[in-house]
Each structure stands twice: as structure tokens, then as C-alpha cells.
Write an enzyme that holds these catalytic residues in place. Sequence first.
Site, PDB file in Angstrom:
ATOM      1  N   LYS C  30      -1.898  -9.758  19.175  1.00  9.79           N
ATOM      2  CA  LYS C  30      -2.249  -9.912  20.586  1.00  9.79           C
ATOM      3  C   LYS C  30      -3.680 -10.442  20.635  1.00  9.79           C
ATOM      4  CE  LYS C  30      -3.456  -9.611  24.812  1.00  9.79           C
ATOM      5  NZ  LYS C  30      -4.447  -8.626  25.087  1.00  9.79           N
ATOM      6  N   GLY C  33      -8.760 -12.116  26.307  1.00 11.88           N
ATOM      7  CA  GLY C  33     -10.064 -11.669  26.769  1.00 11.88           C
ATOM      8  C   GLY C  33     -11.209 -12.550  26.309  1.00 11.88           C
ATOM      9  N   GLY C  66      -6.491 -13.237  31.431  1.00 11.63           N
ATOM     10  CA  GLY C  66      -6.927 -12.712  32.723  1.00 11.63           C
ATOM     11  C   GLY C  66      -8.058 -13.499  33.368  1.00 11.63           C
ATOM     12  N   ASP C 184      -0.560  -6.755  26.578  1.00 17.10           N
ATOM     13  CA  ASP C 184      -0.628  -5.706  25.557  1.00 17.10           C
ATOM     14  C   ASP C 184       0.737  -5.039  25.383  1.00 17.10           C
ATOM     15  OD1 ASP C 184      -3.345  -6.071  25.099  1.00 17.10           O
ATOM     16  OD2 ASP C 184      -3.917  -4.698  26.707  1.00 17.10           O
ATOM     17  N   LYS C 239      -3.136  -0.635  25.568  1.00 19.90           N
ATOM     18  CA  LYS C 239      -3.118  -0.923  24.131  1.00 19.90           C
ATOM     19  C   LYS C 239      -2.652   0.288  23.339  1.00 19.90           C
ATOM     20  CE  LYS C 239      -6.673  -4.518  24.075  1.00 19.90           C
ATOM     21  NZ  LYS C 239      -6.636  -4.646  25.576  1.00 19.90           N
TER      22      LYS C 239
END
Lengths: 283, 283, 283, 283, 283, 283
Positions: C30, C33, C66, C184, C239
Site C-alpha cells: 500500500k 500520502g 487523498g 488501506d 491500517k
Amino acid sequence: MTNPNYRKEDVLVEALPYIQQFENTTFVIKYGGAVMEVESLKEMISQDVTLLRKIGINIVIVHGGGKEITGLSKKLKIETKFINGQRYTDESTRDVVQMTLAGLINKDIVRRININGGRAVGISGIDAELIKAKKFNEHDLGLVGEIVDINSGLINNLLQNGYLPVIAPLGVDDMGVVYNINADIAAGNIATSLNAVKLVYLTDVEGVKLESKLISHLSKSEVQKMISNKFISGGMIPKVNSALGALSLGVQKVHIIDGRVPHALLLEIFTSEGIGTELVNDY
Amino acid sequence: MTNPNYRKEDVLVEALPYIQQFENTTFVIKYGGAVMEVESLKEMISQDVTLLRKIGINIVIVHGGGKEITGLSKKLKIETKFINGQRYTDESTRDVVQMTLAGLINKDIVRRININGGRAVGISGIDAELIKAKKFNEHDLGLVGEIVDINSGLINNLLQNGYLPVIAPLGVDDMGVVYNINADIAAGNIATSLNAVKLVYLTDVEGVKLESKLISHLSKSEVQKMISNKFISGGMIPKVNSALGALSLGVQKVHIIDGRVPHALLLEIFTSEGIGTELVNDY
Amino acid sequence: MTNPNYRKEDVLVEALPYIQQFENTTFVIKYGGAVMEVESLKEMISQDVTLLRKIGINIVIVHGGGKEITGLSKKLKIETKFINGQRYTDESTRDVVQMTLAGLINKDIVRRININGGRAVGISGIDAELIKAKKFNEHDLGLVGEIVDINSGLINNLLQNGYLPVIAPLGVDDMGVVYNINADIAAGNIATSLNAVKLVYLTDVEGVKLESKLISHLSKSEVQKMISNKFISGGMIPKVNSALGALSLGVQKVHIIDGRVPHALLLEIFTSEGIGTELVNDY
Amino acid sequence: MTNPNYRKEDVLVEALPYIQQFENTTFVIKYGGAVMEVESLKEMISQDVTLLRKIGINIVIVHGGGKEITGLSKKLKIETKFINGQRYTDESTRDVVQMTLAGLINKDIVRRININGGRAVGISGIDAELIKAKKFNEHDLGLVGEIVDINSGLINNLLQNGYLPVIAPLGVDDMGVVYNINADIAAGNIATSLNAVKLVYLTDVEGVKLESKLISHLSKSEVQKMISNKFISGGMIPKVNSALGALSLGVQKVHIIDGRVPHALLLEIFTSEGIGTELVNDY
Amino acid sequence: MTNPNYRKEDVLVEALPYIQQFENTTFVIKYGGAVMEVESLKEMISQDVTLLRKIGINIVIVHGGGKEITGLSKKLKIETKFINGQRYTDESTRDVVQMTLAGLINKDIVRRININGGRAVGISGIDAELIKAKKFNEHDLGLVGEIVDINSGLINNLLQNGYLPVIAPLGVDDMGVVYNINADIAAGNIATSLNAVKLVYLTDVEGVKLESKLISHLSKSEVQKMISNKFISGGMIPKVNSALGALSLGVQKVHIIDGRVPHALLLEIFTSEGIGTELVNDY
Amino acid sequence: MTNPNYRKEDVLVEALPYIQQFENTTFVIKYGGAVMEVESLKEMISQDVTLLRKIGINIVIVHGGGKEITGLSKKLKIETKFINGQRYTDESTRDVVQMTLAGLINKDIVRRININGGRAVGISGIDAELIKAKKFNEHDLGLVGEIVDINSGLINNLLQNGYLPVIAPLGVDDMGVVYNINADIAAGNIATSLNAVKLVYLTDVEGVKLESKLISHLSKSEVQKMISNKFISGGMIPKVNSALGALSLGVQKVHIIDGRVPHALLLEIFTSEGIGTELVNDY
């Protein structure tokens, strides 16, 4: 059942949910009797099974041929004798059965399907010892056999290579003796061994009836009650018995439908209401 | 073109010869423009391509999205500039192209097909470097690319596993620079690399016309004459040029048909007369 | 963690035991960010995953995005609203999510990996209905979805053919409605469905901390205690919850590591001490 | 050649372009002589070939063993006789050759590679009649053979199943007579039959030299001139002759490198300058 | 056992029921001792195993070589020491074992089979770490190993590609140390791991005897009783113990037959009475 | 031809060089006439073909059935008419042909082979449109067909899955009309399409004779001379003509042998002298 009119392209599109539902599943179709005597029905059934194969359904056909066997026996002056509705099969009769089923009818079905592009291959229960049999021994019927085992390897090979197997119901034992096998029962056993989702009997009646009214849906226990109450009799008996056996061993639905209705198979598969009688497990 | 009424089961059976003819062949379908703005058309095209896939035709879709790109550009206050009918593509515009084609339209086509069971997978020319490109250098169009090579490996993998690839026309060079690629030209190149039998342009015109009369059949040399006589112009130019290229390199037929007709694809494939204009090689 | 200097050939050879250990296993990574905003980090991660793929590890990437979604929303004057840390997703926002994730970020990751020879293919949860979802219904978040099922067939197909799947976390329901899915959680579910040996979260924190001290190893029960004691909070919650779920269902180890460290992935895989926090089952 | 210091993770990443270049190609590596007597070199070569296999290069090893053969002959009081630099091979000597090559050295190489996870399988030219030979007949050398044919089927089988074949250079004729085969020539023939991209001679010299200066690059015609000018002689002759033959028949490059340099193979493959002498076709 | 005379074509036909019975099954054949010293026996065994392979039986050979090992040790002035009938194996002896088994005998068996077209491939327990072993620790025998695990992958690969594997009984541990393994025990373990239907010991005795009378059939419990009564002793012990182990783990029959009888293998397989002693499970 | 006596095990071993020679090749065997009427011959041929299949030869049988057709015609009072030695085939006769060949004889051959474990599958030229035919038009013979094409796909599928195809010589045209096909010619065409190494006619004569002396070897040009000199006539004509055609198109040898000799096939294959007449290409 009504036959509404459609626009061509809409009809094709309406088939989509049914294709989605049945893709990659296996149907076993038993086909025989009066249906086999009408040229136009034979033609239409050939088209129907080819179409079902092309949209991704594995189709296996098992056929009968009682009238043609009786016809050839007559021409050859071989006496035809029925015991409890089953053909007594001496050696001459067995040869007539073999010639008619594996020689004439099987190849006639095959060539009709192939004109439509269906890639049919005709085999019998003798080939690769597909139907292992032994002498029927409830009472003496000569060379009538009962099924001991289905070796489905050859059928699976043909299906995987895109062929459409058409099977003549003959059986063979370890010594190589050939037996006459009831086609309805053969279809039931083959459907079971292939883990088919549907077993369809294309008959010359409308379906299972009670007081001359067609019953469209029956559960296993309802059928059993009808048999014990003698509401079911004659040629319908091996069909419903095979149906019950197949349902017990994993086949999801058995359909007894009227093969005299043009494109009966397509109507059964591609309409929500279906036709004839559908037999399912109890829940 | 008339739309006669049919009985449902007859329609299905009439599809058989076409299925026989096209089974296991590959069609590339270019789809874009006005056709993309009508909800009912989008729905019908999804059904049509799914149906074609189910009957054994390998379907590959290449889509455009010019109006949506212009729309998003406006909202983002990015100026839209056309040079000789081609969108000048600076970096901001290229990102808008990428977001619109690979993000919005590609996935919208995919989800619609999948509702019908079509197993669509949306990819772009960037994925597995499917469309290798370089900067278009006839005149400066910014990040507009011309196609250098088609790596058809990924498409073939998807087809062999039963998926229906939907391709957004973006290209990428060895340095990883992403280019805006003309969808008509991408469709032609992809059809060639897959050795497709048919390349179909689903447009918002009736087909190629001469003095406002639709021409239903054109050979390569006739098209070339029409181009040099300027009877063909505008957005039709990249389509017929790609068509000519594809025909030269092995594609058998190119169809320019009217995507606004309901189920245009099915009518083209499943009727003897077809619709729109069909382009073929000279003999 | 120190970064001692090595002779080139020795470093390569020291990788051997790790290659031997992880060959033919599957890692789900993953990635999102802050890590996504630094050009050099993006470049290094592309190199790292390509290298891991080349030495025989099946790599699957799930990405977020995001900040980019919020950025595009702003430009399009669509209000961004968070409820309990989750983005309220109306239809306009969902389109922004789809454009950003499937259009921009997914393809950007793909093209970077492919420059290094990594054969990446970008798909989303919409493609082949990979992520089956339904509306999240704990409280109303609009088109935020929760995962119902992972159809891992397409991922396995791509892996078997040597591709590196990069997945945008979108989901789709039976009606074709597209949902925004937490990346996540998607990574956790995909790791479980692939029976991955490792699930790695490349984050912008050092790992799980207690009183600002990094904890390098945590068992499931220790994590649960930390959650109930509120020592874990915010973005770390999905997470560790996904980690706990994945560990319960067969994933061997979950790593939460600092993606801001250059080549964090290689350091985690190819050094005995590893970096960040590693979560394992209790024994 | 300098050995600069590196950071571990950077070194791994710098290998990427070489991996991309050589993935799925085949290298044949000849290995013998002094290199075989130093424990640390044997260890390093095992690591190197395992690493190359793991990153996707098909590695085939052909080994010699002259000193060990002479050693065992001495212990067994069998006289060693060389004619023009070739070992005269009577039956006792042939058995010593077979025991040393197929029994001792082959298995020693195999076990070392397997400690590193390399999945080595040791075979000889006798197995599956891999090296078909006949008596060398230029002058009498006893059971020294010349190669008639390479049956590469077994090698390809092993490679496809992920094994690393290690080959002892023995040959066999139609009568089953076993011959001693020159390892350099065997390597050249095997490289040709596998269409290898590289044939590497790991020797105990620095490479081809002219006036004691290492020549790093030579074309076929340059080599031929050097041979006719007698600038090349001794044990280098079968190497360069096999190299010339292999280059003529499709091998892209032949390398003669110094196996005494630690990790010489990795330095050759993973550095732009390489080491030793590289022989290529003329253009 | 009588050897009646036959007409050539009848003999071939009489083989049919045996072919039908054993097609696609696996036989492991242990072969060693005196049988190996007679040229004509070696020739006949090569023919027999090739014939069995050709008619569809998967043949795997495990060989010994005790006399040759002692012979070479003597020539090399290495002392041979037996403890409880087992060869004490110091490092020099282990090298002699390795040279003799993997170098001389293994390749000699291979080349003989290949003259007959049998496609033999000689490997040892070191290759692909086929026989994982550890130091025998009941009492100190130096580098004698006991079997920890059989990695049958390589054998299966060779069988599937039509090869006939010939295996030298050497073992290897995780550190790469090579061990001398008892061939009888190796054969039993390999038969078990391959789920062989027959394990055949080709020995230089007539079979298991009681009071100098050959016993043709023995059940597991009868053997166990004979062992505890000390009616079985010496070199027969590891054979019957391996036989008992193999029978417990799925091997159907173990045969101890007299390899000095010409074509003993064919007589065992293709005659109803068989030769030697047959060991089976109790019922 | 002498039939010396042998020891059983020696006979089996003497088969080895022939197995080595013919393994994985294809033989087409035509079988009909008087041979079919002797129970013991039918039994022996079943054993012979099974044995050949088991040792790795791909066997395809094409059978005739002239006497049985005439027999059934008589019983059904259908007149039998021959024109130039060929059966005039009206529709009734064609049905008799179909019943006899595909129904009786084909399945009788199949069941006999299967008793011996031969996995025979009986098909006809109608199945999967294996023999594409058209009306013979040199002169009117009713529904006698000449071969247009052999679709060998089904035969290859069956062979690859280990089956032994037994083919009834019927043909079918695009309209689905079934034709009576000469079995000798069908065998020749099928041998050609399969690239068979041998085509064997099992007849009821000793072979080709000149002045009542059997000729054991004939080249193509010698045969042509014999035909033009009228030394060959009658039923031998279609055999030698098909033989010549097959030899021209890649079949290596055609054998005309005496099926009345017990195990004639084995004698032909497994003895160096062979039996009957062998026809080969000129050199």
C-alpha cells in the site's frame, strides 16, 4: 404460452442474462420418440443445441430410437416382444438396436447439427467403454443391460475440445458383450457423472400432468408421492425415476418438456416462465 | 433499414450462420463522440459487445472522449486550442485527457459491460507500454503523440483469459512521457496488430456519403480517389486513413456505422445487408 | 538504522538469502500520502518494486491519493467534507476520486515502473469487478463503499503472465454503482484473498509509536490492547485494523514502514533488522 | 578496474537496467582450471550464478577439471601423456576422467550452488545422449572425442522447470563408447545449440593480451588475424576457436574473463565497462 | 521356473494383460552387487528396463556399488572398515564413494540403457537436493547419512518428459555436506515418495529363504516374525526393513528377486507366477 | 515365412529396436474383407493394434465392410448393383451402408480392442465432418462420394488423449448429404493428412504378385509400369492408387499384407524381413 413478436436485435439482447447464468455449465438433453419423426422438429433441435453450445453451454445429447428399431425389425422379420414395456432383446434384436442407434440415428443427428456449425461427434456407450453395463437381472430381458458405471473421460475430452457429443445408449461389459440400454436412464446417469446443472427430456407429451392439467413445478417428494399414488405411469416412469436419481446426486434441475413445440429448448432456456414440468430437490 | 418483427426463438436461430462465420475471430470497435452522451445508447452498446463476446468473438474496444475533455478543461479554466482539427495538448491538457479517458470514460464503459456479464477490463496505452509513441512532429501539437509500436501481448493475454479489453488511447515513450493519441488511429493500429477481421467505427454519422447519399460499399482505391477529390474531409479523414492502413496490413473489413441507431452493432453483424459504409481491399 | 558502505558485488550476493526466502511469494504494498509527493521517492519506489518483481516476488500495489483528490476538488469548486476522518463522497466527488485515482495517479505509478522494465498494468476495483462493494452503512458517507468480496482472478492472471498489477481502490456493486473505497482496507482485503506473505504499508510516519518511541515488533494481542487503550488513533486505525484482519486470515506479516526513507522497501526486505513496525500473529 | 564503495540499496537498484537487458536470455559459462582450486572463488562463483538465475537469466555451466584428473591419475599410477596439449586418453584414463568430472567436480559444483538456493542439477554429456561424439581422428588421442551433435532437449527441460544444469564434458557414440571431450569446445557447442546470448570463459588469465596489454574488445576478423599471426596460442586456442564458431552460429558475445577476480561474473554483467576480453561478430 | 518355447508373435500378445495392468504406474528398481559384475546381465537389465519404460511404466533405478568402492579404495590405499556391516566413511572414503557411484557406475548404467533407446538420465541425491540427509547417529560411521526427506520434484519432472532417472544414493544436508547413503534404504524411501506400485530389489540371492527353501510370498507380519526370530539377517535386513516401511506408506508390493537369472525383471512382470519373494501388506 | 520358436523374454527384448524406430510415429491400418469374417483373426488383429498402441505408436484404423453390406441388403430385399466394381448407392443402400459400417462393424471392432485395454473410439467421416466429400462424378454411382478434404482435428485430439480411433468410411458434404466412400481411398487420404509413416492394407491376398510370385518390394515407378501394363487389376487398383498418392504426399511406406496370416501386423512390424508387398518412393 404466448409467442409475442420482437424486434430482432432486442431478442438477442434479452438472451444476455440467460447466457450469463448458464455459461460454462453442462446440460444433458435426452431426445427421442415422436420428436424424431418430424423433419422440421429435427432441424429446429439441431439449431437449438448448436446455439446453446455457441453461447458457452456444454451440451451432451443422448438419443433413443424405439420406433426405428421396431421398423427395421419388422423389415428383417424379427419379432418384437415387450415385457413390462421393455423390449426383449435377443442377439438379432441387439444387432438391430446397434445398427439403428449407432448407425442411422446417431449419425443423422450429428450431420444435422454440423450443418449449423455445431461440431457434433457421435459416439456410443461402447466407445472407450463409456457405459459399463451388466445384464439386467430383475427379470429376463435378454441383452437388456443395466448401467454399472459411466466413464466420462471421453465426453469431457470432447467437450474441452469444443465438440458436442451425441451418445447412442448402448452398454458393454468386461467381456465385450453389448447391451441395449434405456435411453432415459442413460441420460440420467450421464448427467449425474458430468455434474450437469440441467437434464432435459425432450418428449412428445406436454410434461407431467395431474387430471389432465400440466404441472409446471414439482419437488422430489411430490414426485415420489405421485408415483406411489400411481398418478405417474408408463414411459414417464423411467424418466421421473432417472430424474429423482439425478437430483439426488447433484443435478440441479430436470425438465420434462414438449419437443413438439417449435424451438422448445430455446423457449425453456431463454424465457423466465419456461415450458413443461420442472423437477427440483426439496429444500 | 427496416426493423421487421420476429418470433423470439426464430431470431436466435437466425443468428447461427453469423456465429459460425465469426467465431474465434477478433473485432476492434472504436466508440466515441455523440454516441457516448446518450444513456440508452451506452446501455445498448454494452449489451451488444457482451453478446458478441459470449458467442465467441474476441472484442476489443478503443474509445475516445473529446467532448468530456473539453468539458473538464473548461471547468478547470484550461484553454482549449485546436490546430487543423487536432487538440493542442500542453501538460495541463494532457492531465485532463488522462483523467477523462483513463479515469472517467474508460471505467464507465467497463462497469456498464460488466453489469451484463461481459468481464471487461479497462486499460490504457500506458499499461504494459501497450501503445509506444513519440511526439507528433509534422507540426507542433505539444504532447500529441504518433504511434511507434503496439505491444499486443497484454491484449492477447486478456482475450485468452476471457476478458474484454477496453482501451484508452494514451501513448508512452521510452522516457515515460505520456501522449494524447488519436483514438481512430489507435483503433486502426490495434486492429492491425491483432490481425482483426473487422474494425468497426461506431460514429455519429450514417457512414461515408457522396452528395448526401450513403455509400454502402467502398474499395480502397475508391476511397483514395474520394480523398484526393476532397469528397471526404474533417473527422472522417483519420477514420478512412486508418481504415486504409488497416486494410493494407491484413484487416479484412472496416465498417463506419451510425452508433445512434439502436443496437447498430448487432444489426451490422447479424443482418445480411448490414448498415453504414463498409470498406474493403481492391481485388 | 545505519547505512554502511559496501562493495557493489558483495551487496548483490548478500541479497541471495532473502531471494531464496521470498521467491514465488506474494507481497501487497500500500502506497500513498506524502510519499507520493516527492519526485525522488516516487522514482525510488518504482525501482524497488521492479527489483522485487525481477527476483521472483509477486508484487501487487494498491495506492491512495487523498491529497490529489482534495486538490482537484478545490479546483472544481467541489466542497470537501470529512466525517470521522472519512471523505463524504457525493456523486461529483466520486467522479473526482475516479479521475484522480484511476486516471492520474494509477497511470503515473504504472509509467514510472515501466521505465524500469517492471511491466506494470494499472487496473481499478471496477475492472472485472475486482472489488465488489456495497454502500457503507454505519453512518451516511454518500458513495463510500465497504468491501463485499475480492475477485482475485484478474490479479492472478496478470501475475502469472509476469505483469505487476497496480490497483486503484474503487469498488462496484451489482447495479454497477461505483464506490470510493479506503485504500488501506482494500490492501488488507487483497492481501488476504491472494494469501500474501507480506502486506506492507508505505506511510509517512516512522511506524507505530508508543510515547514517541518506535515499536519494531507487535503481536496481534498487543495491538488490540493498544487500540483499546487509545494509544493508536487517526489514520493509523484503518491500517492496523486491516493488518489484524489480514493476519487472522493467513497473511504472515504486516509492515508499517516509513516511505520517506530512501529505498525503504529494499531496506525492509534485504536487511535482517528491517525498518518500521512489524505486526505478527500471537503464538 | 576500481571497486568503489556503494550504499547497499543503491547497488541493488543499479542492477535494474542489466536485469531488464538480460531477462529470459541464456548464458553458458565455462568454468575450470585454477579458479577451481581456491575455496573462496568456488564459493563466490556459486553465489554469482545463483544470483544470475534468480533474476531471470537461464544459466548453464560447463566445467573442466584437468588438474584433478592428473592428480587422481597419479595416485592410481596411471601415466599422463599429452600430445599437442591434449590428454592422450586410454581406457583407464577415460575412467579417471569420468570419475573426476561426473563424480567429484560436477557434484561439488552442484552442492555449492544448492546451498545458495540455486537448484542445480549435475548431468554429463552421457545423460540422454546430450553430447553425441565420435573418436577424434586428426591424430590418435585414444578415447578423446569430437562433438557430432548436441541434443539440447534435456537442458531445455531442466531450464524450463527452473533448474540450473551443470554439465560434465563427456561424450558418447551410438555404440555407447564414452569419450573425453574438451570442455571449452563443449561449452561453445552447447552455447550455439541453445542460441545463448553470452558464452563466458571464466579462466585464470586476465583475457586476451597483445604485448602483455589486455585487449578489452575484439571482432571476429581481428581474432582471426591474431591467430594467423600466432599472437594467440596454447590453451587460449580452443577457447577462441570455439568462440569464433559460436559467434558464427548465433551467439552474440563471447567473454574471456579472469575468474580469479572476486565475483568476476557479477562485475562483467553488472558494470558498464565489464572485465576481460569481449569477442563479437564483425559488422 | 520353466522357460517354455513360444512363437514370437504370441509372446508379444501375451504381454498385453500385464501392460494393461501396469500402464502409467511407477516401479522403483534397486540394482547392485554381483549382478553388476556380469557383462551379459548388465546388458539384459538395460534392455528390460527400457522395454518396461516403452510400454508405459515409469521406471526409476537406484543403484549400489559396494565392490567397486572397495576396489578403488584399495587402489588408492584407503583402508576399508566395516562396522556392523556398514562402511565407515571418512572424507577420503566419501570421495571414493562419490566418484564410484556418481562418476563410474551411474554413467555406465545410463549409457547402456541409452543404447537401447531408453532415454536414461543419471543423477544423484545431491542434484536438486533430491535426498536430504543428516549424519547417521545411532553410532559413529563418519559420513554415513540417514535420509531426512526425498524431494521428488526432479524425478517427477524427468518422468513426465519421458526420461528414465538413474539415481546414485548420495545425500546432502543444509550445509552442503555430502553423505554416503545405503542404496536399499534410498530405494525404499524413493518408492514411498513416488507412491510406486512396485519396489523391486534385483539381488544376487534367489529371494527370502527359510531352511534353504525359497518363500515366494510373505505378508508384513510374517516378515516381522521372521526378523524377530532371526531367520532374516545380514544384507537382507536393510532390504526387508525398507520393504516394510514402503509397504506401510503406500507401496503395493516389494519383490526380492534373483538378478542373476537372465531377464529376471521381465519374468517377474510378464509371468503369472513371478520369481523370487514377494512382500505384501497384511489384510 | 518361418515361425521359429523363441524364449518368451528374448522375444520381448528383440522388439526393442522396432519400438525405438516407430515410437511416436503414426500408422494407418485399413482392414476389411475376408479378414473380417474369421473370429480368430478379428481377435488377433485387436490384440495386435492394442499392442502397437501401447508401445507408443499412434494407430488409426479405417475399416470396410462390403460383404456385410451386401448381406443386409439382401435381407432387406434391396438390389445390389456394381458398376465397374463399385457399388451403386441409392438412398436405401446408403442407409444400409451407414447402418452396417457405423452401426455394426465399427462398434464390433471397437469393443474387441477395448477388451484388450486399447481405448478404441469409433467414429465415422460424418463426425465433426471428418471426411468432407462430394458426389463422385466420373460416372453416376448414386450416393458414392469422392473425398474433398480430411479434417484431421478430431483424430489428432483422440490420439493426443491416448485413444485409438476406428473410422467408418462415410463422407458428408456442406448440405449434410451422406456419401458411401471407398475405404481404401479413405485410408490413403487419412494417412496423408496425418503425415503417417506407414499405411498398411490388411487384405485377403498375399500381396502384389507377378506371374503368381509375390513381389516383396516395389518402387512407385515400378507400380506405375505394372498398372499401365495391366499386371495389376480389380480390387488391387484402389489400394495401389491410394498407395501412390499417399507416397507422393509424404507417407513413407505402404504395405499390402495378408491379413489371414495370424498376427500378420506384428510379423510385419517386428521382423526384419516383413511380409507381403512394401511400396516406397523412388529415389
